[in-house]
Scaffold this motif. Structure first.
Motif, PDB file in Angstrom:
ATOM      1  N   SER A 197     -16.677   1.827  11.187  1.00 36.07           N
ATOM      2  CA  SER A 197     -17.749   2.796  10.997  1.00 36.07           C
ATOM      3  C   SER A 197     -18.393   3.161  12.332  1.00 36.07           C
ATOM      4  CB  SER A 197     -18.798   2.220  10.044  1.00 36.07           C
ATOM      5  OG  SER A 197     -19.908   3.069   9.965  1.00 36.07           O
ATOM      6  N   ILE A 198     -18.613   2.184  13.165  1.00 36.30           N
ATOM      7  CA  ILE A 198     -19.204   2.431  14.484  1.00 36.30           C
ATOM      8  C   ILE A 198     -18.258   3.260  15.344  1.00 36.30           C
ATOM      9  CG2 ILE A 198     -19.922   1.307  16.638  1.00 36.30           C
ATOM     10  CD1 ILE A 198     -21.025  -0.970  14.884  1.00 36.30           C
ATOM     11  N   VAL A 199     -16.981   2.945  15.300  1.00 39.76           N
ATOM     12  CA  VAL A 199     -15.987   3.696  16.081  1.00 39.76           C
ATOM     13  C   VAL A 199     -15.949   5.147  15.627  1.00 39.76           C
ATOM     14  CG1 VAL A 199     -13.515   3.958  16.480  1.00 39.76           C
ATOM     15  CG2 VAL A 199     -14.564   1.718  16.701  1.00 39.76           C
ATOM     16  N   LYS A 200     -15.939   5.388  14.321  1.00 39.84           N
ATOM     17  CA  LYS A 200     -15.906   6.762  13.803  1.00 39.84           C
ATOM     18  C   LYS A 200     -17.152   7.534  14.221  1.00 39.84           C
ATOM     19  CE  LYS A 200     -13.024   5.840   9.809  1.00 39.84           C
ATOM     20  NZ  LYS A 200     -12.978   5.716   8.352  1.00 39.84           N
ATOM     21  N   ARG A 201     -18.321   6.899  14.100  1.00 39.85           N
ATOM     22  CA  ARG A 201     -19.568   7.573  14.455  1.00 39.85           C
ATOM     23  C   ARG A 201     -19.604   7.900  15.949  1.00 39.85           C
ATOM     24  NH1 ARG A 201     -24.834   4.379  13.096  1.00 39.85           N
ATOM     25  NH2 ARG A 201     -23.110   3.070  12.494  1.00 39.85           N
ATOM     26  N   ALA A 202     -19.167   6.965  16.787  1.00 38.74           N
ATOM     27  CA  ALA A 202     -19.152   7.201  18.231  1.00 38.74           C
ATOM     28  C   ALA A 202     -18.160   8.295  18.606  1.00 38.74           C
ATOM     29  CB  ALA A 202     -18.809   5.908  18.966  1.00 38.74           C
ATOM     30  N   THR A 203     -17.015   8.320  17.944  1.00 36.14           N
ATOM     31  CA  THR A 203     -16.011   9.342  18.221  1.00 36.14           C
ATOM     32  C   THR A 203     -16.505  10.730  17.834  1.00 36.14           C
ATOM     33  OG1 THR A 203     -14.257   7.727  17.878  1.00 36.14           O
ATOM     34  CG2 THR A 203     -13.641  10.048  17.777  1.00 36.14           C
ATOM     35  N   ILE A 204     -17.123  10.831  16.669  1.00 37.63           N
ATOM     36  CA  ILE A 204     -17.653  12.127  16.229  1.00 37.63           C
ATOM     37  C   ILE A 204     -18.757  12.599  17.166  1.00 37.63           C
ATOM     38  CG2 ILE A 204     -18.977  13.240  14.385  1.00 37.63           C
ATOM     39  CD1 ILE A 204     -17.300  11.528  12.412  1.00 37.63           C
ATOM     40  N   THR A 205     -19.633  11.696  17.573  1.00 39.10           N
ATOM     41  CA  THR A 205     -20.707  12.055  18.501  1.00 39.10           C
ATOM     42  C   THR A 205     -20.140  12.539  19.832  1.00 39.10           C
ATOM     43  OG1 THR A 205     -22.164  10.419  17.481  1.00 39.10           O
ATOM     44  CG2 THR A 205     -22.764  11.194  19.668  1.00 39.10           C
ATOM     45  N   ALA A 206     -19.145  11.829  20.353  1.00 36.77           N
ATOM     46  CA  ALA A 206     -18.530  12.230  21.621  1.00 36.77           C
ATOM     47  C   ALA A 206     -17.849  13.586  21.505  1.00 36.77           C
ATOM     48  CB  ALA A 206     -17.532  11.165  22.070  1.00 36.77           C
ATOM     49  N   LEU A 207     -17.189  13.843  20.397  1.00 39.75           N
ATOM     50  CA  LEU A 207     -16.528  15.138  20.202  1.00 39.75           C
ATOM     51  C   LEU A 207     -17.530  16.274  20.102  1.00 39.75           C
ATOM     52  CD1 LEU A 207     -13.601  14.276  17.773  1.00 39.75           C
ATOM     53  CD2 LEU A 207     -13.450  14.988  20.159  1.00 39.75           C
ATOM     54  N   ILE A 208     -18.643  16.047  19.434  1.00 44.22           N
ATOM     55  CA  ILE A 208     -19.675  17.081  19.340  1.00 44.22           C
ATOM     56  C   ILE A 208     -20.214  17.410  20.728  1.00 44.22           C
ATOM     57  CG2 ILE A 208     -22.036  17.517  18.535  1.00 44.22           C
ATOM     58  CD1 ILE A 208     -21.241  16.008  15.954  1.00 44.22           C
ATOM     59  N   ILE A 209     -20.476  16.397  21.518  1.00 41.28           N
ATOM     60  CA  ILE A 209     -20.970  16.620  22.884  1.00 41.28           C
ATOM     61  C   ILE A 209     -19.920  17.352  23.709  1.00 41.28           C
ATOM     62  CG2 ILE A 209     -21.618  15.450  25.034  1.00 41.28           C
ATOM     63  CD1 ILE A 209     -22.929  13.300  23.221  1.00 41.28           C
ATOM     64  N   LEU A 210     -18.662  16.947  23.597  1.00 40.38           N
ATOM     65  CA  LEU A 210     -17.584  17.592  24.341  1.00 40.38           C
ATOM     66  C   LEU A 210     -17.433  19.052  23.942  1.00 40.38           C
ATOM     67  CD1 LEU A 210     -15.221  17.280  26.324  1.00 40.38           C
ATOM     68  CD2 LEU A 210     -13.822  16.628  24.381  1.00 40.38           C
ATOM     69  N   TYR A 211     -17.483  19.337  22.650  1.00 41.25           N
ATOM     70  CA  TYR A 211     -17.377  20.723  22.182  1.00 41.25           C
ATOM     71  C   TYR A 211     -18.541  21.569  22.668  1.00 41.25           C
ATOM     72  CZ  TYR A 211     -13.495  19.550  19.084  1.00 41.25           C
ATOM     73  OH  TYR A 211     -12.293  19.147  18.576  1.00 41.25           O
ATOM     74  N   ASN A 212     -19.727  20.987  22.715  1.00 40.93           N
ATOM     75  CA  ASN A 212     -20.885  21.726  23.219  1.00 40.93           C
ATOM     76  C   ASN A 212     -20.703  22.098  24.689  1.00 40.93           C
ATOM     77  OD1 ASN A 212     -22.399  21.924  20.870  1.00 40.93           O
ATOM     78  ND2 ASN A 212     -23.333  19.940  21.176  1.00 40.93           N
ATOM     79  N   PHE A 213     -20.262  21.145  25.492  1.00 43.39           N
ATOM     80  CA  PHE A 213     -20.041  21.437  26.904  1.00 43.39           C
ATOM     81  C   PHE A 213     -18.905  22.431  27.093  1.00 43.39           C
ATOM     82  CE2 PHE A 213     -22.475  17.533  27.846  1.00 43.39           C
ATOM     83  CZ  PHE A 213     -23.345  18.077  28.770  1.00 43.39           C
TER      84      PHE A 213
END
Length: 70
Positions: A42-58
């Motif tokens: 669960s922690i891995v999935k949440r961290a991955t989704i958060t990182a992808l959202i930040i990456l997509y924003n940039f």
């Protein structure tokens, strides 16, 4: 178009170097010691989704800058 591939590879290797997944793995395992496998996943999935959202924003900001400011 021929300069896009080298630039993309440079960006990808830079992100991989900054994220340093091999270096952060022991830290993650230490911080999640005692947790169940489901909690870790669960922690891995949440961290991955958060990182992808930040990456997509940039990436979106970069793409808009390239389009609007040639």
């Amino acid at each position: 178009m021929e300069t896009l591939l080298p630039y993309a590879l440079l960006c990808l290797t830079s992100i991989f170097t900054l994220a340093n997944p091999l270096g952060t793995m022991p830290v993650f395992l230490t911080m999640t010691q005692g947790m169940s496998e489901e909690q870790r996943q669960s922690i891995v999935k949440r961290a991955t989704i958060t990182a992808l959202i930040i990456l997509y924003n940039f990436a979106g900001v970069w793409a808009m800058a390239r389009v609007l400011l040639p």
